[in-house]
Design a protein around this motif. Structure first.
Motif, PDB file in Angstrom:
ATOM      1  N   ARG A 213     -25.625  52.134 -15.171  1.00  0.00           N
ATOM      2  CA  ARG A 213     -25.558  51.965 -16.735  1.00  0.00           C
ATOM      3  C   ARG A 213     -26.882  52.184 -17.152  1.00  0.00           C
ATOM      4  O   ARG A 213     -27.948  52.113 -16.510  1.00  0.00           O
ATOM      5  N   PRO A 214     -26.858  52.301 -18.392  1.00  0.00           N
ATOM      6  CA  PRO A 214     -28.269  52.440 -19.227  1.00  0.00           C
ATOM      7  C   PRO A 214     -29.101  51.196 -19.100  1.00  0.00           C
ATOM      8  O   PRO A 214     -28.722  50.110 -18.979  1.00  0.00           O
ATOM      9  N   HIS A 335     -30.143  63.743 -16.711  1.00  0.00           N
ATOM     10  CA  HIS A 335     -29.080  63.541 -15.827  1.00  0.00           C
ATOM     11  C   HIS A 335     -28.034  64.737 -15.903  1.00  0.00           C
ATOM     12  O   HIS A 335     -28.046  65.319 -16.822  1.00  0.00           O
ATOM     13  N   GLN A 376     -24.412  58.580 -15.190  1.00  0.00           N
ATOM     14  CA  GLN A 376     -24.109  57.412 -16.104  1.00  0.00           C
ATOM     15  C   GLN A 376     -22.799  56.754 -15.455  1.00  0.00           C
ATOM     16  O   GLN A 376     -21.980  57.406 -15.235  1.00  0.00           O
TER      17      GLN A 376
END
Length: 469
Positions: A213-214, A335, A376
């Motif tokens: 996740r971020p 990404h 992500q």
């Protein structure tokens, strides 16, 4: 005034084409070796092209190849100047010298064909740019790159050619012997001894997914891997589709200048702000600059690249590395969700991601190097009490899980604790203990175990190291 497009004689290898066809007529097994390097379309002479194609068709059908059969199939046509096909084939047989050189002949014919492709593309460009109309230079340059990409990549796929099982297992045992004697590395290192031990490093042709996740530290881990690989194994291509080159370089400088014994830790935010840096910090950064100067880490900062553009630039990096006498060790993409999809599945995000993930796996196999793609995780993670990543959390497509050889999930408990309001005393104590901890979990490994590794991670300084236990 612009001059007209010049008349140029296309590159050809007529005598070599004759020598190869003659060698095949003497011994049809020469065709099997030649076909690894050349196809019928590569022949410059029309008659030679037809003869070679019929030879291939006859061989595939299990028929014999001799000049009388070819004459019967093609017909005894007049090739010009009173020369019939039958007499020409007989001449090829009589003048053939050796069948041993068939692979070499085939390679020369293929090289001449590729030179003609280069010439045709260049002449078409000149003609288009001098016809008096206005064109988009970037668009036409992209067209030329795509047209020449097959030529540029022709020397890069030797390892992917068909081999016998006997040859392949012999190659494996030779590599095993080299590793046992300490003459060859097991794989490109991640730079974390436990992770390298569990995975044997990043192995050739692997597609490796770094998922989180971020805020979990994906870029921190990716840069650590990139720097380690570039220092120890060869050139590394870093496709930064999210950050600019300067922003990425601030992180590299912070990591390189990091020294826990120093009272002043230099964060990449402090480098960006600049004004608050002390003379001592500047001295350390200048030393870090000198240390970075010779590291073959090549950053591609352009956003919204397509898979085809990434592939073309990766091949160019491979050739650049070869010219410098070093291998291309790895490609890292930050990404994969930011890769611009083709129009083939426009609007269907699942199919778009399937195309991208399978394309990256194919590129890894073609180049024979590991490709690391950052990914992500979807928001479903946030709804669970245990927010550690799972394979099912990979965003948008199950094909990423399917295509990846290795999936590494990243988790920082400190991130969630820092963002939690009204922390309890127990949570405050837990935050203090895990502030610089990052967990890397091997969620999938096609040829090895799964496991969880705890690392020291100072995200602000972009530093990663294996935690001492």
């Amino acid at each position: 005034m612009m001059s007209a497009t010049p008349a140029v004689t296309p590159p050809s290898a007529i005598e070599t084409e004759q020598a190869l066809l003659g060698a095949i007529l003497i011994n049809p097994e020469a065709l099997d070796r030649a076909r690894d390097h050349v196809v019928a379309a590569a022949f410059y002479n029309d008659a030679h092209r037809q003869i070679f194609q019929v030879m291939c068709d006859r061989r595939d059908a299990g028929d014999a190849i001799d000049w009388k059969l070819l004459k019967a199939v093609l017909g005894d046509v007049d090739l010009g100047s009173g020369v019939s096909l039958g007499s020409y084939l007989a001449k090829l047989v009589s003048e053939a010298i050796t069948v041993v050189g068939a692979p070499g002949y085939a390679r020369m014919i293929a090289e001449a064909a590729r030179m003609r492709t280069v010439l045709d593309t260049a002449l078409a460009a000149v003609a288009r740019m001098t016809d008096g109309s206005v064109h988009d230079p970037a668009g036409y340059a992209t067209h030329m790159i795509e047209a020449l990409d097959e030529v540029a990549s022709s020397r890069l796929a030797e390892h992917a050619r068909r081999v016998t099982l006997g040859h392949s297992v012999t190659s494996v045992l030779a590599r095993v012997d080299q590793v046992r004697q300490g003459h060859a590395p097991r794989g490109v290192p991640y730079g974390l001894p436990k992770l390298d031990g569990y995975t044997l490093g990043m192995r050739p042709s692997q597609f490796i997914v770094l998922a989180g996740r971020p805020g979990m530290g994906k870029t921190t881990v990716a840069l650590h891997i990139a720097l380690t690989a570039a220092r120890r194994s060869g050139a590394v291509g870093f496709f930064s589709l999210e950050m600019g080159a300067e922003e990425l370089s601030e992180r590299v400088l912070a990591a390189t200048a990091y020294d826990p014994r120093e009272p002043e830790l230099i964060t990449y935010r402090a480098i960006a702000e600049a004004r608050g840096l002390s003379p001592d910090a500047m001295s350390r950064l200048q030393e870090a600059e000198r240390a970075c100067a010779g590291i073959p880490l090549w950053i591609e900062p352009q956003a919204a690249l397509t898979l085809a553009q990434i592939a073309a630039r990766a091949r160019q990096m491979r050739m650049r590395a070869e010219r410098q006498g070093i291998p291309l060790a790895a490609i890292i993409i930050d990404h994969i969700g930011l890769i611009r999809p083709s129009k083939r599945y426009q609007g269907n995000r699942v199919q778009e991601m399937t195309e991208i993930s399978s394309g990256l796996k194919g590129l890894a196999k073609e180049l024979g190097i590991p490709i690391v793609g950052l990914s992500q995780l979807n928001r479903e993670v946030e709804k669970r009490q245990d927010k550690r990543p799972q394979l099912a959390d990979l965003r948008e497509s199950g094909s990423i899980e399917q295509d990846a050889d290795v999936v590494l999930g990243l988790y920082r408990d400190a991130y969630y604790l820092e963002h939690k309001a009204d922390r309890t005393d127990v949570e405050e104590d837990r935050l203090a203990r895990c502030l610089n901890e990052l967990e890397i979990e091997i969620l999938k490994q096609r040829s090895g175990p799964t496991s969880r590794i705890t690392c020291f991670c100072d995200v602000a300084c972009n530093v990663l190291a294996e935690a001492a236990r």
